[in-house]
Write an enzyme that holds these catalytic residues in place. Structure first.
Site, mmCIF file in Angstrom:
data_model
loop_
_atom_site.group_PDB
_atom_site.id
_atom_site.type_symbol
_atom_site.label_atom_id
_atom_site.label_comp_id
_atom_site.label_asym_id
_atom_site.label_seq_id
_atom_site.Cartn_x
_atom_site.Cartn_y
_atom_site.Cartn_z
ATOM 1 C CE LYS A 96 49.538 88.983 44.256
ATOM 2 N NZ LYS A 96 50.945 88.594 44.356
ATOM 3 C CG ASN A 97 50.229 84.795 43.097
ATOM 4 O OD1 ASN A 97 50.592 85.970 43.106
ATOM 5 N ND2 ASN A 97 50.031 84.094 44.201
ATOM 6 C CG ASP B 203 49.095 83.315 48.796
ATOM 7 O OD1 ASP B 203 49.945 83.454 49.694
ATOM 8 O OD2 ASP B 203 49.366 83.428 47.588
ATOM 9 N NE ARG C 13 52.464 93.502 46.845
ATOM 10 C CZ ARG C 13 52.721 92.383 47.512
ATOM 11 N NH1 ARG C 13 52.828 92.397 48.812
ATOM 12 N NH2 ARG C 13 52.902 91.245 46.872
ATOM 13 C CB CYS D 223 58.839 89.923 52.721
ATOM 14 S SG CYS D 223 57.999 88.384 52.573
ATOM 15 N NE ARG E 81 58.196 84.928 50.023
ATOM 16 C CZ ARG E 81 57.180 85.508 49.383
ATOM 17 N NH1 ARG E 81 56.734 86.664 49.764
ATOM 18 N NH2 ARG E 81 56.622 84.926 48.344
HETATM 19 C C1 UD1 Z 1 54.288 82.214 45.395
HETATM 20 C C2 UD1 Z 1 53.173 83.227 45.453
HETATM 21 C C3 UD1 Z 1 52.791 83.522 46.896
HETATM 22 C C4 UD1 Z 1 52.478 82.231 47.646
HETATM 23 C C5 UD1 Z 1 53.629 81.218 47.489
HETATM 24 C C6 UD1 Z 1 53.310 79.860 48.074
HETATM 25 C C7 UD1 Z 1 53.511 84.551 43.467
HETATM 26 C C8 UD1 Z 1 53.900 85.866 42.872
HETATM 27 N N1 UD1 Z 1 53.607 84.430 44.798
HETATM 28 O O1 UD1 Z 1 55.430 82.818 46.012
HETATM 29 O O2 UD1 Z 1 51.645 84.368 46.877
HETATM 30 O O3 UD1 Z 1 52.313 82.510 49.009
HETATM 31 O O4 UD1 Z 1 53.910 81.020 46.077
HETATM 32 O O5 UD1 Z 1 52.170 79.345 47.495
HETATM 33 O O6 UD1 Z 1 53.105 83.653 42.779
HETATM 34 N N2 UD1 Z 1 61.588 78.233 48.972
HETATM 35 C C9 UD1 Z 1 62.887 77.816 49.201
HETATM 36 N N3 UD1 Z 1 63.830 78.128 48.279
HETATM 37 C C10 UD1 Z 1 63.539 78.820 47.132
HETATM 38 C C11 UD1 Z 1 62.206 79.213 46.905
HETATM 39 C C12 UD1 Z 1 61.259 78.900 47.853
HETATM 40 O O7 UD1 Z 1 63.188 77.175 50.213
HETATM 41 O O8 UD1 Z 1 64.441 79.060 46.324
HETATM 42 C C13 UD1 Z 1 60.536 77.897 49.980
HETATM 43 C C14 UD1 Z 1 59.837 79.134 50.525
HETATM 44 O O9 UD1 Z 1 60.541 79.707 51.603
HETATM 45 C C15 UD1 Z 1 58.491 78.571 50.934
HETATM 46 C C16 UD1 Z 1 58.229 77.503 49.878
HETATM 47 O O10 UD1 Z 1 59.508 77.192 49.311
HETATM 48 O O11 UD1 Z 1 58.594 77.941 52.184
HETATM 49 C C17 UD1 Z 1 57.275 77.917 48.783
HETATM 50 O O12 UD1 Z 1 57.701 79.169 48.235
HETATM 51 P P1 UD1 Z 1 57.408 79.551 46.721
HETATM 52 O O13 UD1 Z 1 56.399 78.620 46.166
HETATM 53 O O14 UD1 Z 1 58.708 79.683 46.010
HETATM 54 O O15 UD1 Z 1 56.803 81.004 46.871
HETATM 55 P P2 UD1 Z 1 56.859 82.165 45.814
HETATM 56 O O16 UD1 Z 1 56.980 81.629 44.442
HETATM 57 O O17 UD1 Z 1 57.845 83.196 46.287
#
Ligand code: UD1
Length: 419
Positions: free
Chosen positions: A22-23, A307, A399, A116, A121
């Site tokens: 999915k990711n 995850d 999902r 969420c 996030r």
């Molecule tokens: C993706 C995955 C999700 C997984 C996560 C971490 C998808 C669709 N989702 O989510 O299933 O749990 O990676 O492996 O691929 N952060 C910031 N600033 C930002 C973005 C992120 O501080 O602009 C922080 C987040 O709060 C978190 C960390 O960085 O603590 C990692 O998040 P991120 O890797 O961005 O998660 P997603 O891409 O949303």
């Protein structure tokens, strides 16, 4: 609302086919918008999040046709630079259209995703990526508005307070590929799903080199359509391994790519499971009853994935002794603990560390799924519990897990859905 009814106690045995990730599917679908001709993606799982991304692509003007697990995405009419709130609030990953919009349409208006259940996030790193490449970013009225006066290669870091960001890495990469000149981006996510995106973009004509936590992008003028197959879902595979483990079973995972799962496989072996490669996949089995407690710390790849944290917490709750689970990526991602406690698990939470005191049995209870991976954890607990568990709000599971009750039933689980 559907619920799942699970009658526990049967060790899982047999073979299960692992779906496409999915990711990886979600960012790769968005990346198809960068081409001038159709992109065909194979091994795309049939999931609610994929349906939502199809809707997002339609909304911005692309044509998407699905035939089984293949998607053909024709981006020729991609010309609407807006992703509205009603889509982004359904699925955070809708934000993946930001990069392609900025690169191809020179502007973007994308609703800010909210928080969420797994915690706050932020999206500051996505915005840092855009700005570092020369885009002008404004956040107002709940929307991210970006103008691209001509992206230029730059040297910068995407490292955040909790390490690298998968989403920010993908979005920045999708913007940088059509920029002018060379970008060197440090602190990028190394997840296999990010590498699948790099592979797709390179097949489309991009010039990207990924090494450890640094990605180098040499901008190109245009990208073309290709055929590409999505990598297997390591989180789904890890969930079925945990299901085999918690029921003390023996499961063959077809189409599972073990090299993407070293941290998870390492933990399972340390606990006492046998995990071995077999032709076309892997086998996970429990050969003895003496499983050992352990300590897990979630980390960006190649560390233990957040995850799979909930599913392994459920598994550890049935191993004698004390285990700990520390969440470094989403410190508030422990909603499943209260539900597991209703089934008899003994877990205490201090800060972002759960201490799991193994119990002999879990007992069935009505429980509530709070998010995607927490739902999976409750299903695992129910598979091992005595009695019939009803899991409510099971739409979360649709999902991210393709045909989960069919796959589990194929392994001997007593599970069905009630509408
Ligand atoms: C993706 C995955 C999700 C997984 C996560 C971490 C998808 C669709 N989702 O989510 O299933 O749990 O990676 O492996 O691929 N952060 C910031 N600033 C930002 C973005 C992120 O501080 O602009 C922080 C987040 O709060 C978190 C960390 O960085 O603590 C990692 O998040 P991120 O890797 O961005 O998660 P997603 O891409 O949303």
């Amino acid at each position: 609302m559907d619920s799942l009814i699970v009658e526990g106690g049967a060790p899982l045995r047999g073979a299960v086919e692992i779906s496409g990730a999915k990711n990886a599917a979600l960012p790769l679908m968005a990346a198809s918008l960068l081409a001038y001709s159709p992109v065909t993606l194979h091994n795309v799982p049939s999931l609610m999040d994929v349906d939502t991304m199809m809707l997002v692509l339609h909304t911005v003007g692309a044509d998407v046709i699905r035939k089984g697990n293949t998607l053909v995405i024709d981006p020729s009419n991609f010309n609407i630079p807006e992703a509205p709130y009603n889509l982004v609030r359904k699925m955070r990953a809708s934000i993946y259209v930001l990069g392609p919009m900025v690169a191809r349409l020179k502007k973007a208006k994308v609703s800010m995703p909210g928080g969420c259940v797994i915690g706050r996030r932020p999206i500051d790193l996505h915005l840092r990526g855009m700005e570092s490449l020369g885009a002008v970013v404004d956040v107002s009225h709940g929307y991210i508005v970006v103008d691209n006066p001509g992206l230029k290669g730059a040297r910068f870091s995407l490292e955040g307070p909790n390490g690298s960001s998968v989403g920010a890495t993908c979005n920045t990469l999708m913007a940088a590929v059509l920029g002018e000149g060379k970008s060197v981006i440090h602190g990028v996510a190394r997840e296999p799903e990010v590498r699948d995106l790099v592979d797709l973009l390179n097949e489309m004509g991009a010039r990207i080199e990924a090494q450890d936590s640094t990605i180098t992008v040499e901008g190109v003028r245009e990208l073309h359509g290709v055929e590409h197959s999505i990598i297997p879902d390591r989180i789904e595979a890890g969930t079925y391994m945990a299901a085999a483990a918690i029921t003390r079973g023996d499961v063959i995972l077809k189409n599972c790519h073990l090299p993407h799962m070293e941290a998870v496989v390492g933990k399972l072996r340390e606990i006492g499971l046998e995990v071995e490669p077999v032709v076309g996949g892997a086998r996970c089995r429990c050969n003895n009853g003496l499983l050992k407690p352990t300590n897990i710390r979630t980390l960006p790849y190649p560390g233990f994935p957040t995850d799979l944290q909930a599913q392994f917490t459920a598994f550890l709750s049935l191993i004698e002794g004390n285990s700990t689970v520390t969440e470094t990526i989403y410190p508030e991602r422990f909603m499943h603990i209260a539900e597991l406690a209703r089934m008899g698990a003994e877990i205490s939470l201090f800060s972002a560390t759960a201490t799991v005191c193994g119990v002999k049995n879990l007992s069935a209870a009505p429980v509530m799924a709070t998010d995607l991976r927490a739902s999976a954890a409750l299903i695992l607990a129910a598979l091992a519990a005595t009695g019939k568990t009803e899991i409510l709000r099971v739409y979360h599971i649709d999902r991210g897990y393709e045909h989960i009750e069919k796959k589990l039933a194929g392994l001997g689980a007593r599970i069905h859905r009630e509408g």
